[in-house]
Design a protein around this motif. Structure first.
Motif, PDB file in Angstrom:
ATOM      1  N   PHE A 176      47.630  41.673  43.305  1.00 53.21           N
ATOM      2  CA  PHE A 176      46.363  41.469  42.603  1.00 53.21           C
ATOM      3  C   PHE A 176      45.367  42.583  42.921  1.00 53.21           C
ATOM      4  O   PHE A 176      44.684  43.098  42.022  1.00 53.21           O
ATOM      5  CB  PHE A 176      45.765  40.115  42.997  1.00 53.21           C
ATOM      6  N   CYS A 177      45.276  42.963  44.169  1.00 49.02           N
ATOM      7  CA  CYS A 177      44.350  44.032  44.561  1.00 49.02           C
ATOM      8  C   CYS A 177      44.728  45.364  43.913  1.00 49.02           C
ATOM      9  O   CYS A 177      43.854  46.118  43.449  1.00 49.02           O
ATOM     10  CB  CYS A 177      44.329  44.173  46.083  1.00 49.02           C
ATOM     11  N   MET A 178      46.017  45.658  43.845  1.00 47.67           N
ATOM     12  CA  MET A 178      46.465  46.902  43.219  1.00 47.67           C
ATOM     13  C   MET A 178      46.139  46.915  41.727  1.00 47.67           C
ATOM     14  O   MET A 178      45.665  47.928  41.186  1.00 47.67           O
ATOM     15  CB  MET A 178      47.966  47.085  43.444  1.00 47.67           C
ATOM     16  N   LEU A 191      39.663  36.418  35.759  1.00 43.77           N
ATOM     17  CA  LEU A 191      40.640  35.468  35.223  1.00 43.77           C
ATOM     18  C   LEU A 191      41.911  35.441  36.069  1.00 43.77           C
ATOM     19  O   LEU A 191      42.451  34.366  36.367  1.00 43.77           O
ATOM     20  CB  LEU A 191      40.974  35.835  33.776  1.00 43.77           C
ATOM     21  N   GLU A 192      42.381  36.628  36.444  1.00 45.15           N
ATOM     22  CA  GLU A 192      43.577  36.695  37.278  1.00 45.15           C
ATOM     23  C   GLU A 192      43.339  36.068  38.643  1.00 45.15           C
ATOM     24  O   GLU A 192      44.227  35.407  39.202  1.00 45.15           O
ATOM     25  CB  GLU A 192      44.013  38.157  37.441  1.00 45.15           C
ATOM     26  N   TRP A 193      42.148  36.274  39.183  1.00 45.22           N
ATOM     27  CA  TRP A 193      41.838  35.702  40.491  1.00 45.22           C
ATOM     28  C   TRP A 193      41.783  34.177  40.441  1.00 45.22           C
ATOM     29  O   TRP A 193      42.194  33.505  41.386  1.00 45.22           O
ATOM     30  CB  TRP A 193      40.527  36.259  41.020  1.00 45.22           C
ATOM     31  N   ALA A 198      44.189  29.281  42.389  1.00 45.86           N
ATOM     32  CA  ALA A 198      44.792  27.952  42.216  1.00 45.86           C
ATOM     33  C   ALA A 198      46.164  27.887  42.891  1.00 45.86           C
ATOM     34  O   ALA A 198      46.515  26.872  43.516  1.00 45.86           O
ATOM     35  CB  ALA A 198      44.909  27.633  40.727  1.00 45.86           C
ATOM     36  N   ILE A 199      46.924  28.967  42.779  1.00 48.29           N
ATOM     37  CA  ILE A 199      48.237  29.016  43.433  1.00 48.29           C
ATOM     38  C   ILE A 199      48.077  28.996  44.950  1.00 48.29           C
ATOM     39  O   ILE A 199      48.833  28.311  45.660  1.00 48.29           O
ATOM     40  CB  ILE A 199      49.003  30.268  42.969  1.00 48.29           C
ATOM     41  N   LEU A 200      47.098  29.733  45.452  1.00 48.18           N
ATOM     42  CA  LEU A 200      46.850  29.748  46.894  1.00 48.18           C
ATOM     43  C   LEU A 200      46.492  28.358  47.410  1.00 48.18           C
ATOM     44  O   LEU A 200      46.984  27.925  48.460  1.00 48.18           O
ATOM     45  CB  LEU A 200      45.724  30.729  47.218  1.00 48.18           C
ATOM     46  N   ARG A 201      45.644  27.659  46.678  1.00 49.57           N
ATOM     47  CA  ARG A 201      45.236  26.307  47.106  1.00 49.57           C
ATOM     48  C   ARG A 201      46.437  25.362  47.129  1.00 49.57           C
ATOM     49  O   ARG A 201      46.595  24.574  48.073  1.00 49.57           O
ATOM     50  CB  ARG A 201      44.153  25.767  46.177  1.00 49.57           C
ATOM     51  N   LYS A 202      47.265  25.438  46.107  1.00 51.03           N
ATOM     52  CA  LYS A 202      48.414  24.524  46.032  1.00 51.03           C
ATOM     53  C   LYS A 202      49.418  24.821  47.142  1.00 51.03           C
ATOM     54  O   LYS A 202      49.937  23.894  47.796  1.00 51.03           O
ATOM     55  CB  LYS A 202      49.098  24.646  44.669  1.00 51.03           C
ATOM     56  N   ALA A 203      49.689  26.108  47.379  1.00 47.50           N
ATOM     57  CA  ALA A 203      50.655  26.475  48.406  1.00 47.50           C
ATOM     58  C   ALA A 203      50.142  26.113  49.794  1.00 47.50           C
ATOM     59  O   ALA A 203      50.886  25.577  50.627  1.00 47.50           O
ATOM     60  CB  ALA A 203      50.964  27.966  48.324  1.00 47.50           C
TER      61      ALA A 203
END
Length: 251
Positions: A176-178, A191-193, A198-203
């Protein structure tokens, strides 16, 4: 959505949890038998008088059961399934799945080597080699060695799963940073963040309790290991602690 009882992964998790409970019962029984005469313990189990019954073994087994339980109870086993599916889809979308596979393959090899070492140390220092050569290794003693192998395998596998998830999240954040630096489109980056967040929270919600249990298990095993060390120094059996040291090093 598919009901949880129709997912093979859910039943697999319950079966693994049941195996962990059996291993915990076996190691707890060994600790009780070797301490029937005194709290310090004799470290003499079965007709072959194997050096078994360490408190840290029970801590490893209990930690693996609680860690597995923390994963299984989340959405009745769907939590792990949904988390891995979501991470895999996003990794393929961002084209980091190959790098992710390379990293977790190295982690798997590391944990497998540690598991082999800890069981080799246990098999050697417990006196099982000599008992087997003398024909004194009975079936119950073999079950105890198997229980230790299962308990450590489950604990290390749970630790590997945490590394597996964290490796994927780390690569996704780097990607994402790249992309944000290359595209330099703030609205698109936001939008990408939001998706990645959401993926970070779920994982993290999937592994947070398990991570806490693994750390607590390491601390408890270290404390019980000190008790075992004090008792083993009295009988000059400190070699039996090498196997537990390998597990502590890995987690």
């Amino acid at each position: 959505a598919t009901p949880w009882w129709r997912l093979p992964s859910t039943w697999y998790q319950f079966c693994v949890l049941f195996v962990g409970l059996l291993a915990l019962g076996g190691l707890a029984q060994a600790a009780r038998v070797t301490r029937q005469d005194s709290w310090a313990g004799s470290y003499c189990y079965g007709s072959a008088c194997l050096k078994l019954g360490l408190f840290c073994d029970v801590a490893f087994a209990a930690g693996s059961v609680v860690a597995l339980f923390s994963l299984v109870v989340r959405k009745r086993g769907r939590g792990v399934h949904d988390c891995c599916s979501l991470l895999l889809v996003y990794a393929r979308r961002e084209e980091v799945d190959a790098d992710w596979q390379r990293l977790w393959s190295h982690d798997m090899a590391f944990f497998f080597v540690i598991w082999c070492l800890t069981n080799l140390f246990r098999f050697f220092w417990s006196g099982a080699v000599g008992a087997m050569m003398d024909g004194k290794l009975d079936f119950v003693s073999v079950l105890q060695l198997t229980a230790y192998g299962l308990a450590t395998a489950l604990l290390l596998a749970t630790a590997f799963f945490i590394c597996f998830v964290c490796r994927g999240l780390s690569l996704m954040l780097d990607r994402f940073c790249m992309k944000a630096m290359q595209v330099q489109d703030l609205s698109q980056s936001v939008l990408e963040w939001n998706v990645l967040q959401a993926i970070l929270r779920k994982a993290c919600a999937t592994i947070e309790r398990t991570f806490l249990v693994i750390q607590a298990t390491g601390f408890a095993a270290l404390l019980f290991g000190l008790i075992d060390l004090k008792q083993s120094c009295e009988t000059w059996d400190t070699g039996i602690l090498f196997s537990g040291t390998c597990v502590l090093f890995a987690i």
